[in-house]
Design a protein around this motif. Structure first.
Motif, PDB file in Angstrom:
ATOM      1  N   GLY A 111       0.825  -1.205   0.000  1.00 39.44           N
ATOM      2  CA  GLY A 111       0.000   0.000   0.000  1.00 39.44           C
ATOM      3  C   GLY A 111       0.856   1.250   0.000  1.00 39.44           C
ATOM      4  N   TRP A 112       0.336   2.286  -0.596  1.00 38.21           N
ATOM      5  CA  TRP A 112       0.983   3.596  -0.570  1.00 38.21           C
ATOM      6  C   TRP A 112      -0.083   4.670  -0.548  1.00 38.21           C
ATOM      7  CZ3 TRP A 112       4.017   3.939  -5.874  1.00 38.21           C
ATOM      8  CH2 TRP A 112       3.141   3.877  -6.927  1.00 38.21           C
ATOM      9  N   GLN A 116      -2.843   5.959  -7.250  1.00 35.65           N
ATOM     10  CA  GLN A 116      -2.392   5.242  -8.433  1.00 35.65           C
ATOM     11  C   GLN A 116      -2.105   3.794  -8.060  1.00 35.65           C
ATOM     12  OE1 GLN A 116       1.183   7.472  -9.329  1.00 35.65           O
ATOM     13  NE2 GLN A 116       0.179   8.376 -11.115  1.00 35.65           N
ATOM     14  N   ALA A 117      -2.117   2.962  -9.082  1.00 32.09           N
ATOM     15  CA  ALA A 117      -1.694   1.570  -8.910  1.00 32.09           C
ATOM     16  C   ALA A 117      -0.489   1.341  -9.801  1.00 32.09           C
ATOM     17  CB  ALA A 117      -2.822   0.618  -9.296  1.00 32.09           C
ATOM     18  N   ARG A 118       0.465   0.622  -9.288  1.00 35.23           N
ATOM     19  CA  ARG A 118       1.634   0.226 -10.079  1.00 35.23           C
ATOM     20  C   ARG A 118       1.603  -1.294 -10.162  1.00 35.23           C
ATOM     21  NH1 ARG A 118       7.144   1.872 -11.977  1.00 35.23           N
ATOM     22  NH2 ARG A 118       7.954  -0.164 -12.422  1.00 35.23           N
ATOM     23  N   PRO A 158      -3.342   2.133  -3.583  1.00 34.59           N
ATOM     24  CA  PRO A 158      -3.642   3.071  -2.493  1.00 34.59           C
ATOM     25  C   PRO A 158      -4.074   2.341  -1.215  1.00 34.59           C
ATOM     26  CG  PRO A 158      -4.747   3.744  -4.526  1.00 34.59           C
ATOM     27  CD  PRO A 158      -4.172   2.381  -4.762  1.00 34.59           C
ATOM     28  N   GLU A 159      -3.744   2.922  -0.078  1.00 33.11           N
ATOM     29  CA  GLU A 159      -4.178   2.364   1.202  1.00 33.11           C
ATOM     30  C   GLU A 159      -5.702   2.325   1.221  1.00 33.11           C
ATOM     31  OE1 GLU A 159      -2.416   5.115   3.928  1.00 33.11           O
ATOM     32  OE2 GLU A 159      -0.500   4.061   3.931  1.00 33.11           O
ATOM     33  N   ARG A 175       1.256  -5.917   2.535  1.00 33.69           N
ATOM     34  CA  ARG A 175       1.747  -5.008   3.589  1.00 33.69           C
ATOM     35  C   ARG A 175       1.294  -3.578   3.309  1.00 33.69           C
ATOM     36  NH1 ARG A 175       6.917  -7.187   1.768  1.00 33.69           N
ATOM     37  NH2 ARG A 175       7.419  -6.133  -0.161  1.00 33.69           N
ATOM     38  N   GLY A 176       0.849  -2.898   4.360  1.00 35.68           N
ATOM     39  CA  GLY A 176       0.503  -1.488   4.275  1.00 35.68           C
ATOM     40  C   GLY A 176      -0.750  -1.169   3.485  1.00 35.68           C
TER      41      GLY A 176
END
Length: 182
Positions: A111-112, A116-118, A158-159, A175-176
Motif C-alpha cells: 500500500g501507498w 495510483q496503482a503500479r 492506495p491504502e 503489507r501497508g
C-alpha cells in the motif's frame, strides 16, 4: 443445652455458608459459559461475514465477466488483455479491488498514499490475462499446453484497497494496504 444450641447454630451457619459458596460458584460457572457462548457466536459471525464477502465478490466478478464477454463477443474478441510481462502505472481509487491469481509464483501487494496503482507482473510460460480499471485490477496466469511457469506479481495500490489473492504454490505477501484481505 447451651452447648448443643451453639453446635447446632454452628452447623447451621456452616450449611448456609456452604450453600452460598456453591451458589456463587454456580453463578461464576454460568457467567463463564455465557462468555464462551458469546466468543463462539462472535467467531461464527466473523466466519459468516468472510464467506458472504467472498461469495459476493465472486458473484460480482462473474457478472462483470459475463457482461464484458457479452458486449465484446459481438465484436469478436475477449475483453481481457493478454501478455507475458506487465509494467504499468495508472489512476486507481482507494476503494477499489485487486484480484490476483497465480498457480506457481509469488505475489506481493503493498500500500501507498498515492491514488495510483503500479503493476509489475511476469510469467515464464503461458500468459497473463489482465483487466485494469480505476476501481479493479484483475490478473490471472494462464497455462501453456497445460503447464504453468513461474509467475511474479508486484502490485502497489492506495491504502484502503481490498485485496483478494489466490496461489497454488508460492508466497502471498500483503503489507501497508489497510483494506480487507482474502
Amino acid at each position: 443445652m447451651n452447648v448443643n444450641t451453639s453446635r447446632l447454630a454452628g452447623l447451621l451457619l456452616l450449611c448456609v455458608a456452604s450453600t452460598t459458596l456453591s451458589a456463587q460458584t454456580s453463578r461464576e460457572r454460568e457467567r463463564e459459559r455465557e462468555r464462551e457462548i458469546e466468543r463462539r457466536a462472535e467467531q461464527l459471525s466473523k466466519n459468516i461475514e468472510k464467506t458472504v464477502e467472498a461469495s459476493i465478490d465472486g458473484a460480482m466478478r462473474a457478472v462483470e465477466d459475463a457482461l464484458m464477454y457479452a458486449g465484446k463477443k459481438q465484436q469478436g474478441y475477449d475483453s481481457r488483455q493478454s501478455a507475458t510481462r506487465i509494467d504499468t502505472t495508472f489512476a486507481f481509487t482507494a476503494d477499489g479491488t485487486v484480484d490476483l491469481t497465480s498457480f506457481n509464483g509469488d505475489i506481493v501487494v503493498s500500500g501507498w498514499t498515492r491514488n495510483q496503482a503500479r503493476v509489475k507482473a511476469s510469467t515464464e510460460r503461458g500468459s497473463l490475462r489482465w483487466r485494469f480499471s480505476s476501481t479493479r485490477i484483475s490478473i490471472e496466469a494462464d497455462a501453456y499446453r497445460g503447464r504453468t511457469g513461474e509467475t511474479e506479481y508486484e502490485v502497489t495500490v492506495p491504502e484502503g484497497t481490498r485485496v483478494v489473492l489466490r496461489s497454488m504454490n508460492g508466497s502471498l505477501t500483503v503489507r501497508g494496504v489497510k483494506g480487507g484481505v482474502d
